[in-house]
Design an enzyme around this catalytic site. Structure first.
Site, PDB file in Angstrom:
ATOM      1  N   GLY A   1      -0.601  21.488 -68.407  1.00 15.16           N
ATOM      2  CA  GLY A   1      -0.026  20.166 -68.214  1.00 15.16           C
ATOM      3  C   GLY A   1      -0.382  19.606 -66.845  1.00 15.16           C
ATOM      4  O   GLY A   1      -0.771  20.342 -65.931  1.00 15.16           O
ATOM      5  N   CYS A   2      -0.237  18.297 -66.692  1.00 15.80           N
ATOM      6  CA  CYS A   2      -0.647  17.640 -65.443  1.00 15.80           C
ATOM      7  C   CYS A   2       0.261  18.023 -64.272  1.00 15.80           C
ATOM      8  O   CYS A   2      -0.229  18.443 -63.215  1.00 15.80           O
ATOM      9  CB  CYS A   2      -0.698  16.125 -65.639  1.00 15.80           C
ATOM     10  SG  CYS A   2       0.793  15.388 -66.350  1.00 15.80           S
ATOM     11  N   PHE A   3       1.581  17.876 -64.443  1.00 14.45           N
ATOM     12  CA  PHE A   3       2.495  18.302 -63.382  1.00 14.45           C
ATOM     13  C   PHE A   3       2.324  19.797 -63.112  1.00 14.45           C
ATOM     14  O   PHE A   3       2.313  20.240 -61.960  1.00 14.45           O
ATOM     15  CB  PHE A   3       3.947  18.029 -63.778  1.00 14.45           C
ATOM     16  CG  PHE A   3       4.463  16.674 -63.393  1.00 14.45           C
ATOM     17  CD1 PHE A   3       4.360  16.195 -62.099  1.00 14.45           C
ATOM     18  CD2 PHE A   3       5.093  15.870 -64.338  1.00 14.45           C
ATOM     19  CE1 PHE A   3       4.857  14.949 -61.743  1.00 14.45           C
ATOM     20  CE2 PHE A   3       5.594  14.619 -63.994  1.00 14.45           C
ATOM     21  CZ  PHE A   3       5.480  14.165 -62.696  1.00 14.45           C
ATOM     22  N   ALA A   4       2.207  20.577 -64.191  1.00 14.74           N
ATOM     23  CA  ALA A   4       2.084  22.027 -64.048  1.00 14.74           C
ATOM     24  C   ALA A   4       0.858  22.395 -63.224  1.00 14.74           C
ATOM     25  O   ALA A   4       0.906  23.294 -62.379  1.00 14.74           O
ATOM     26  CB  ALA A   4       2.023  22.684 -65.421  1.00 14.74           C
TER      27      ALA A   4
ATOM     28  N   CYS B   1      -0.734  20.536 -60.891  1.00 22.59           N
ATOM     29  CA  CYS B   1      -0.548  20.133 -59.497  1.00 22.59           C
ATOM     30  C   CYS B   1       0.392  21.084 -58.759  1.00 22.59           C
ATOM     31  O   CYS B   1       0.129  21.484 -57.622  1.00 22.59           O
ATOM     32  CB  CYS B   1      -0.005  18.703 -59.465  1.00 22.59           C
ATOM     33  SG  CYS B   1       0.020  17.954 -57.827  1.00 22.59           S
TER      34      CYS B   1
END
EC number: 1.2.1.38
Length: 322
Positions: free
Chosen positions: A131-134, A136
């Site tokens: 995932g994107c947040f994950a 980062c």
């Protein structure tokens, strides 16, 4: 040439994936499947691709004609597809949904964060894109986990652009609401936390602390800017050394000795990290483009590894702001 197919071609991540693959010197797109757009030109939906392709969406699935299949589908749809279709044994799959990110005896998908699972990705047949947040947040924490330094709770605040909500309009994605506005959502309960914890525990088996994550909606289109705080008595110079050593062989993660901003990474597959010490608190700033390093760029990175290509092929991208 690597022959690629895409299922779910109408969203933001699909549009970026199409753009990357069209410009990838070792890849040819064979089909882009979208039942709702079958027969329409790709440029009818992704207007930024005018002049780059004459491809049309299709409702056909010639799986025997491709080497790799990308899923840019809604969460849950990849699993349904895998259970209902006869997928060729040698077909490589990269799933951009969250269906297979958590390890299970029920599937053989590798968690495709190259900075964590590079070797496994190189030999994988099926890869679950993070995932994107994950992405980062993990990139900001992996060196600490590697050095067994995550002994307390981790405080995370991260703001994402409107494209993180997807292409379908919603109450919080309208311009009149989002512009000049900010809000939080899913505080302490975001769906990416389990995959973050899974990765940290992979490097530091003793990790059992909380990830106190508060996500923010930003009024800009793309990018994620995260601040992470952990307590440690280790000197900043030693911590910087740990980070530089951990990412020494990774092409897309860079430790920067001065403060960073979002425009430095938007439209790239980079993650920039800046570190500061304030007393016993370590501040980690991590930023990425949510659609590239957080999704489609990372998917192409994984494809490069799976097909034994140099990892930066097709991903040497310039920030759009400069």
């Amino acid at each position: 040439m690597i022959k690629a197919g895409i299922i779910g071609g109408a969203g933001y991540t699909a549009g970026e994936l199409i753009r990357l693959l069209l410009n990838h010197p070792e890849t040819e797109i064979v089909f882009i499947n979208s039942s709702s757009n079958a027969g329409n030109r790709i440029t009818d939906v992704h207007e930024g691709l005018y002049g780059e392709t004459d491809l049309r969406f299709t409702d056909q699935l010639p799986l025997d004609a491709i080497d790799v299949l990308f899923f840019c589908t809604a969460h849950g749809d990849t699993k349904k597809f895998m259970e209902s279709h006869n997928v060729p044994e040698d077909l490589k799959i990269i799933d951009l949904s969250m269906d297979y990110r958590i390890k299970s005896d029920d599937h053989d998908f590798i968690y495709g964060l190259p900075e964590l699972n590079r070797r496994a990705t190189c030999t994988a047949k099926h890869v679950a894109n993070p995932g994107c947040f994950a992405t980062c947040i993990q990139l900001g924490l992996l060196p600490l986990a590697k050095n067994l330094m995550l002994t307390g709770d981790v405080s995370v605040n991260a703001i994402t652009g409107s494209t993180g909500a997807g292409v379908k309009p919603g109450a919080t994605s309208h311009f009149s609401w989002r512009n000049n506005n900010i809000s939080i959502y899913k505080a302490f309960d975001h769906q990416h936390v389990p995959e973050i914890k899974q990765s940290l525990k992979q490097l530091q088996n003793s990790f059992d602390s909380e990830i106190d994550f508060i996500p923010y909606r930003g009024d800009f289109p793309r990018g994620i800017f995260a601040t992470l705080v952990v307590k440690t008595k280790v000197a900043l110079e030693e911590i910087v050394r740990m980070y530089e050593e951990y990412y020494a062989k990774d092409s897309f993660v860079h430790i920067v000795d001065k403060n960073i901003d979002l425009k430095q990474v938007v439209n790239t597959n980079k993650c920039l990290i800046h570190l500061e010490k304030h007393g016993d608190k370590l501040l980690i700033i991590s930023c990425i483009d949510n659609l590239l390093k957080g999704a489609s760029g990372q998917a192409v990175h994984n494809m490069n590894l799976m097909f034994n290509l140099e990892e930066t092929v097709g991903l040497r991208l310039k920030p759009s702001a400069f």
